[in-house]
Scaffold this motif. Structure first.
Motif, PDB file in Angstrom:
ATOM      1  N   UNK A  95       0.839  -1.205   0.000  1.00 31.49           N
ATOM      2  CA  UNK A  95       0.000   0.000   0.000  1.00 31.49           C
ATOM      3  C   UNK A  95       0.872   1.253   0.000  1.00 31.49           C
ATOM      4  N   UNK A  96       1.939   1.245   0.794  1.00 26.35           N
ATOM      5  CA  UNK A  96       2.847   2.389   0.819  1.00 26.35           C
ATOM      6  C   UNK A  96       3.526   2.584  -0.527  1.00 26.35           C
ATOM      7  N   UNK A  97       3.916   1.488  -1.148  1.00 28.26           N
ATOM      8  CA  UNK A  97       4.573   1.587  -2.445  1.00 28.26           C
ATOM      9  C   UNK A  97       3.610   2.131  -3.497  1.00 28.26           C
ATOM     10  N   UNK A  98       2.373   1.668  -3.474  1.00 27.56           N
ATOM     11  CA  UNK A  98       1.376   2.172  -4.419  1.00 27.56           C
ATOM     12  C   UNK A  98       1.168   3.663  -4.213  1.00 27.56           C
ATOM     13  N   UNK A  99       1.062   4.083  -2.953  1.00 26.40           N
ATOM     14  CA  UNK A  99       0.881   5.506  -2.654  1.00 26.40           C
ATOM     15  C   UNK A  99       2.082   6.313  -3.130  1.00 26.40           C
ATOM     16  N   UNK A 100       3.270   5.811  -2.871  1.00 26.49           N
ATOM     17  CA  UNK A 100       4.484   6.524  -3.283  1.00 26.49           C
ATOM     18  C   UNK A 100       4.549   6.641  -4.801  1.00 26.49           C
ATOM     19  N   UNK A 101       4.203   5.575  -5.508  1.00 30.93           N
ATOM     20  CA  UNK A 101       4.223   5.624  -6.959  1.00 30.93           C
ATOM     21  C   UNK A 101       3.182   6.602  -7.482  1.00 30.93           C
ATOM     22  N   UNK A 102       2.017   6.627  -6.875  1.00 33.84           N
ATOM     23  CA  UNK A 102       0.967   7.553  -7.309  1.00 33.84           C
ATOM     24  C   UNK A 102       1.428   8.994  -7.124  1.00 33.84           C
ATOM     25  N   UNK A 103       2.108   9.263  -6.022  1.00 34.69           N
ATOM     26  CA  UNK A 103       2.595  10.613  -5.749  1.00 34.69           C
ATOM     27  C   UNK A 103       3.703  11.013  -6.715  1.00 34.69           C
ATOM     28  N   UNK A 104       4.332  10.058  -7.320  1.00 34.92           N
ATOM     29  CA  UNK A 104       5.443  10.334  -8.228  1.00 34.92           C
ATOM     30  C   UNK A 104       5.046  10.156  -9.689  1.00 34.92           C
ATOM     31  N   UNK A 105       3.764  10.280  -9.970  1.00 34.28           N
ATOM     32  CA  UNK A 105       3.307  10.226 -11.348  1.00 34.28           C
ATOM     33  C   UNK A 105       3.434   8.862 -11.996  1.00 34.28           C
TER      34      UNK A 105
ATOM     35  N   UNK B 159       5.857   6.785 -11.977  1.00 31.83           N
ATOM     36  CA  UNK B 159       7.215   6.384 -12.366  1.00 31.83           C
ATOM     37  C   UNK B 159       7.708   5.266 -11.455  1.00 31.83           C
ATOM     38  N   UNK B 160       8.609   4.459 -11.939  1.00 30.13           N
ATOM     39  CA  UNK B 160       9.151   3.353 -11.168  1.00 30.13           C
ATOM     40  C   UNK B 160      10.421   3.794 -10.444  1.00 30.13           C
ATOM     41  N   UNK B 161      10.493   3.469  -9.159  1.00 33.66           N
ATOM     42  CA  UNK B 161      11.646   3.807  -8.342  1.00 33.66           C
ATOM     43  C   UNK B 161      12.089   2.572  -7.571  1.00 33.66           C
ATOM     44  N   UNK B 162      13.318   2.571  -7.120  1.00 28.52           N
ATOM     45  CA  UNK B 162      13.837   1.449  -6.343  1.00 28.52           C
ATOM     46  C   UNK B 162      13.175   1.438  -4.966  1.00 28.52           C
ATOM     47  N   UNK B 163      13.311   0.315  -4.286  1.00 27.04           N
ATOM     48  CA  UNK B 163      12.783   0.215  -2.925  1.00 27.04           C
ATOM     49  C   UNK B 163      13.425   1.262  -2.034  1.00 27.04           C
ATOM     50  N   UNK B 164      14.723   1.467  -2.193  1.00 26.78           N
ATOM     51  CA  UNK B 164      15.422   2.450  -1.372  1.00 26.78           C
ATOM     52  C   UNK B 164      14.868   3.857  -1.612  1.00 26.78           C
ATOM     53  N   UNK B 165      14.613   4.190  -2.873  1.00 29.27           N
ATOM     54  CA  UNK B 165      14.059   5.508  -3.182  1.00 29.27           C
ATOM     55  C   UNK B 165      12.655   5.662  -2.603  1.00 29.27           C
ATOM     56  N   UNK B 166      11.874   4.612  -2.670  1.00 26.17           N
ATOM     57  CA  UNK B 166      10.521   4.648  -2.117  1.00 26.17           C
ATOM     58  C   UNK B 166      10.572   4.803  -0.603  1.00 26.17           C
ATOM     59  N   UNK B 167      11.444   4.054   0.059  1.00 33.12           N
ATOM     60  CA  UNK B 167      11.575   4.173   1.511  1.00 33.12           C
ATOM     61  C   UNK B 167      12.063   5.559   1.913  1.00 33.12           C
ATOM     62  N   UNK B 168      12.948   6.153   1.120  1.00 31.93           N
ATOM     63  CA  UNK B 168      13.426   7.510   1.394  1.00 31.93           C
ATOM     64  C   UNK B 168      12.274   8.509   1.286  1.00 31.93           C
ATOM     65  N   UNK B 169      11.431   8.359   0.280  1.00 37.28           N
ATOM     66  CA  UNK B 169      10.279   9.243   0.137  1.00 37.28           C
ATOM     67  C   UNK B 169       9.366   9.115   1.353  1.00 37.28           C
ATOM     68  N   UNK B 170       9.119   7.891   1.785  1.00 39.53           N
ATOM     69  CA  UNK B 170       8.264   7.666   2.954  1.00 39.53           C
ATOM     70  C   UNK B 170       8.902   8.280   4.192  1.00 39.53           C
ATOM     71  N   UNK B 171      10.213   8.113   4.358  1.00 37.72           N
ATOM     72  CA  UNK B 171      10.904   8.693   5.512  1.00 37.72           C
ATOM     73  C   UNK B 171      10.774  10.207   5.521  1.00 37.72           C
TER      74      UNK B 171
END
Length: 61
Positions: free
Chosen positions: A22-32, A34-46
């Motif tokens: 769910x967090x990954x889906x939200x992060x991807x939606x917020x980023x238009x 686009x595909x990002x690495x797990x590390x990039x997604x976790x950084x956005x969440x942090x």
């Protein structure tokens, strides 16, 4: 696998997996989308959590 502890552990792991998806889906939606690495997604969440904590400490207006 019939051990209650194992069943509870598997249920908790499933909850965690669903939460992370769910967090990954939200992060991807917020980023238009686009595909990002797990590390990039976790950084956005942090960063999002850090910003929310800061706003929470400042209080309303």
């Amino acid at each position: 696998m019939t051990d209650p502890e194992d069943q509870a552990r598997l249920a908790r792991l499933q909850e965690i997996r669903e939460g992370m998806e769910a967090l990954q889906i939200e992060a991807l939606a917020e980023r238009g989308g686009k595909t990002f690495t797990t590390e990039e997604t976790l950084e956005l969440i942090r960063r999002h959590d850090d910003a929310a904590d800061t706003v929470g400490r400042l209080g309303p207006g």
